[in-house]
Design a protein around this motif. Sequence first.
Motif, PDB file in Angstrom:
ATOM      1  N   ASN A 423      -4.355  19.758  57.846  1.00 16.92           N
ATOM      2  CA  ASN A 423      -3.989  19.313  56.505  1.00 16.92           C
ATOM      3  C   ASN A 423      -2.467  19.317  56.368  1.00 16.92           C
ATOM      4  OD1 ASN A 423      -3.321  19.569  53.565  1.00 16.92           O
ATOM      5  ND2 ASN A 423      -5.537  19.446  53.372  1.00 16.92           N
ATOM      6  N   PRO A 424      -1.847  18.187  55.951  1.00 12.57           N
ATOM      7  CA  PRO A 424      -0.383  18.098  55.870  1.00 12.57           C
ATOM      8  C   PRO A 424       0.257  19.109  54.920  1.00 12.57           C
ATOM      9  CG  PRO A 424      -1.374  15.922  55.734  1.00 12.57           C
ATOM     10  CD  PRO A 424      -2.492  16.897  55.628  1.00 12.57           C
ATOM     11  N   LEU A 425      -0.545  19.662  53.996  1.00 11.74           N
ATOM     12  CA  LEU A 425       0.011  20.628  53.046  1.00 11.74           C
ATOM     13  C   LEU A 425      -0.009  22.049  53.582  1.00 11.74           C
ATOM     14  CD1 LEU A 425      -1.486  19.340  49.669  1.00 11.74           C
ATOM     15  CD2 LEU A 425       0.527  18.569  50.915  1.00 11.74           C
ATOM     16  N   GLY A 426      -0.587  22.235  54.768  1.00 14.26           N
ATOM     17  CA  GLY A 426      -0.619  23.565  55.347  1.00 14.26           C
ATOM     18  C   GLY A 426      -1.511  24.511  54.571  1.00 14.26           C
ATOM     19  N   ARG A 427      -1.059  25.757  54.430  1.00 20.51           N
ATOM     20  CA  ARG A 427      -1.901  26.797  53.824  1.00 20.51           C
ATOM     21  C   ARG A 427      -1.680  26.980  52.330  1.00 20.51           C
ATOM     22  NH1 ARG A 427      -0.143  31.693  57.479  1.00 20.51           N
ATOM     23  NH2 ARG A 427       1.856  30.633  57.116  1.00 20.51           N
ATOM     24  N   VAL A 428      -0.595  26.382  51.787  1.00 20.30           N
ATOM     25  CA  VAL A 428      -0.299  26.659  50.381  1.00 20.30           C
ATOM     26  C   VAL A 428       0.555  25.537  49.792  1.00 20.30           C
ATOM     27  CG1 VAL A 428       1.794  27.982  50.962  1.00 20.30           C
ATOM     28  CG2 VAL A 428       0.636  28.414  48.791  1.00 20.30           C
ATOM     29  N   LYS A 429       0.345  25.279  48.507  1.00 18.40           N
ATOM     30  CA  LYS A 429       1.243  24.398  47.764  1.00 18.40           C
ATOM     31  C   LYS A 429       1.575  25.064  46.427  1.00 18.40           C
ATOM     32  CE  LYS A 429      -2.341  21.394  45.709  1.00 18.40           C
ATOM     33  NZ  LYS A 429      -2.814  19.986  45.558  1.00 18.40           N
ATOM     34  N   ILE A 430       2.753  24.758  45.927  1.00 12.40           N
ATOM     35  CA  ILE A 430       3.264  25.361  44.694  1.00 12.40           C
ATOM     36  C   ILE A 430       3.458  24.237  43.685  1.00 12.40           C
ATOM     37  CG2 ILE A 430       5.180  26.647  43.673  1.00 12.40           C
ATOM     38  CD1 ILE A 430       5.603  27.839  46.541  1.00 12.40           C
ATOM     39  N   ILE A 431       2.755  24.353  42.552  1.00 11.21           N
ATOM     40  CA  ILE A 431       2.652  23.222  41.626  1.00 11.21           C
ATOM     41  C   ILE A 431       3.444  23.469  40.349  1.00 11.21           C
ATOM     42  CG2 ILE A 431       1.060  21.803  40.266  1.00 11.21           C
ATOM     43  CD1 ILE A 431       0.761  21.429  43.262  1.00 11.21           C
ATOM     44  N   TYR A 432       4.245  22.479  39.988  1.00 10.31           N
ATOM     45  CA  TYR A 432       4.906  22.416  38.683  1.00 10.31           C
ATOM     46  C   TYR A 432       4.590  21.019  38.166  1.00 10.31           C
ATOM     47  CZ  TYR A 432       8.197  21.298  42.472  1.00 10.31           C
ATOM     48  OH  TYR A 432       8.754  20.861  43.653  1.00 10.31           O
ATOM     49  N   PRO A 433       3.498  20.867  37.397  1.00  6.14           N
ATOM     50  CA  PRO A 433       2.976  19.545  37.049  1.00  6.14           C
ATOM     51  C   PRO A 433       4.061  18.605  36.528  1.00  6.14           C
ATOM     52  CG  PRO A 433       1.528  21.266  36.237  1.00  6.14           C
ATOM     53  CD  PRO A 433       2.758  21.949  36.734  1.00  6.14           C
ATOM     54  N   ASN A 434       4.124  17.412  37.125  1.00  6.19           N
ATOM     55  CA  ASN A 434       5.126  16.424  36.735  1.00  6.19           C
ATOM     56  C   ASN A 434       4.578  15.031  36.980  1.00  6.19           C
ATOM     57  OD1 ASN A 434       6.179  15.542  39.617  1.00  6.19           O
ATOM     58  ND2 ASN A 434       6.117  17.783  39.636  1.00  6.19           N
ATOM     59  N   GLU A 435       5.168  14.077  36.329  1.00  5.99           N
ATOM     60  CA  GLU A 435       4.681  12.695  36.410  1.00  5.99           C
ATOM     61  C   GLU A 435       4.918  12.062  37.767  1.00  5.99           C
ATOM     62  OE1 GLU A 435       7.278   9.813  34.205  1.00  5.99           O
ATOM     63  OE2 GLU A 435       8.241  11.666  33.536  1.00  5.99           O
ATOM     64  N   TYR A 436       5.737  12.709  38.617  1.00  7.14           N
ATOM     65  CA  TYR A 436       6.079  12.124  39.911  1.00  7.14           C
ATOM     66  C   TYR A 436       5.147  12.605  41.026  1.00  7.14           C
ATOM     67  CZ  TYR A 436      10.120  12.132  36.847  1.00  7.14           C
ATOM     68  OH  TYR A 436      10.933  12.033  35.748  1.00  7.14           O
TER      69      TYR A 436
END
Length: 543
Positions: A423-436
Amino acid sequence: MRSNLLYIAVIIFFFFSCKNDQKPGIEERNDVPEIEELTDASNLRESLNSVKMDLQEKDSLIAFYKSNNYQPIWKSRELREDLFRNIETVETEGLFPQDYHSEILKKELAQLDKTTIADRTNLEILLTDAFLKLAHDLGAGKLNPKDLHEIWGTPLNKVDNASLLKKAIQEKDISEALENLKPKHLVYTGLKRQLSKILADSTNFHDDKFERIGEGKLIHPNENDDRIPLVYSRLQQLDYIKKNTDSVSTTYQEDLQEPLKRFQQDHGLENDGIVGNTTVSELNLSLEDRYHQILINMERWRWFPRDFGENFILINIANYHLDVIEDGDTVRSHRTMVGTQARKTPEFSDKIKYVVFNPTWTIPPTIKKNDIIPGSAKSLDYLKGHKLKIYDKSGNVIDPKSVNWKNGEAKNYTFRQDPGPTNPLGRVKIIYPNEYMIYLHDTPSQSLFKNNSRARSSGCVRVQDALGLAEFLLNDQPKFDQEKIAEILESGKTKEVPVTRNFKVHHLYWTAYPEGDTIRFINDVYGYDQKLWEAFKPRNSKK
C-alpha cells in the motif's frame, strides 16, 4: 575574513535600524519653514472628486478622507518626515521606494515653500496613498499569492491600514505603526540581515561576471564536453574549488565530481555528480539573481501567517523538510517527499484531526483520471496488479468486468487499495481534512528518502518515520502508547484514532533561508521564483 564581514553587517544593520532617528529630514535639509497645514477640507474634497494622480490605494484613500470629513492629516513636518524616512529605507525590508511615490515626494517636500495650494493638496493625497500602500505591503505583501498560485489555501493576512493611519497620526508615530506590521519570524529576519549586506555593497553585482553555461545533454564523469571548463570555473567562483586551481580540460575529471556533488547537495538538487540542465540552471544564477531570490522570499514571508499557532507542523515544500514545533521549540524534524512538477503539493494550512493506522488508499481524482482508468481500460490485470478494488456510491464492490471503461462510467466509482505491505500509504496516514485531499503518510519506499531531490509524490506528503510522528501526536493519550500502536499495526485492520492535541499543519514554499551567518539557496523545484520576481519587481521596471 568571515568575522570582519559579520562585524560590518552588524554595523550596517545598526545604521539602518537607527536611520529614522538620526537622518535629517528632507524638509529640514532644505531649511523649509514649518507649514502646519498642507491644504484644507474644501480643497481636498475637490481634488479627490477629480483625482488624476497615479494612486495605488485610490478606493481606500477616498473612503479614508470621507470618513475623516475630508480633514487633512499631514499637518506637521515631523509626520511627513517620519513617513518619508520609512519610504527611503524600505529597501532594507525587501521593497522598493519608487513603489511609494519616493521621487515625487522627495521633489515636493524639498520645495514645499515654493509650491501652490494645488501642489500641496496633491502632496497630502500622495502621502496618504504612500502610507496606505506601504502599510498593506509590509503587513500582507505587495502581491496577492492567489494571483500567482493555482492553489493557495492559507488565509491572507489583513491590514486595516486606514485605522492604522488614524492611530499613527493621533500618536504622532509613523515608524512604530509600520514596524509592528513586519514579520518577526527567524527566516524573515535572517533574510533581512543578508539583504543589508548586499545593499551595503551592490557593486558586487558588477563584479559577479562569468560566462553562462549552456544547456545540453547530460555530462557524466569521464565524458568529454566543451562546457566542462565553464562548470569548473563557476564552481571556483562559488568557492567549491580552490581559486589557485586551473583546468582547461574538456574531460569531466575526478577532481570536479565531489565539488559538484557538494554544490548539488547545498542547493537541494539530486547530488549524483551528473551535469544536467537543472544543475546548469542553478550554477548560472548570479549574485543579482540571488538578491532577487532574497527579495521574493521575504515577500513570501509577508504572505505567511504571523501566528502559526502554539503547536504546529511547518513543511517547506521546496526543501523536502518538515519541522514539528511544540511550545515554541523544534522538537522533531523529518525528511519528506512532495508532489512532482506535474502534481504539485499545494500551499495551505489546516488542523490535524486524526491518525489512521493500516490505512486503505482511496485513489485521488487526478490519479484515477490520469492513471487508473486508462490503465484499466487497456487491461483489467492493471487493477489486479495494483491490488485495487472498485466500489459504487453505496460502498458495494463492483466486478471490473461489468464496467464499461470507454463511456466514462468508471469516473463514478471509487478505487481503493486494502492495507498491506505494498500500500503506497504505508502503515499510517495523518489527516487534516481539506478540499485538496492532501495528507501526511508513510511509504514502503523508504530508500527514496536518501535522495537529495524528492519531488516524487502525487501531491500528498510522504514522511520519513511517519509512524514516529503519529506516535508523537498521540502521546497525550496513554491508551495509545507504543505497545498499543504495535498491536494495532500487527492486526492489519484499519484503525482511526482522533488527535486531541491542537496541532496545525502549514504547507509553505520558500527557496532561501538563513543557515548560520549565511543564506542557503535551494532549487526552485516548481519554478515559482521567476514568475514571482516578474510580478514583484519595481513598478515601471524592465530589469
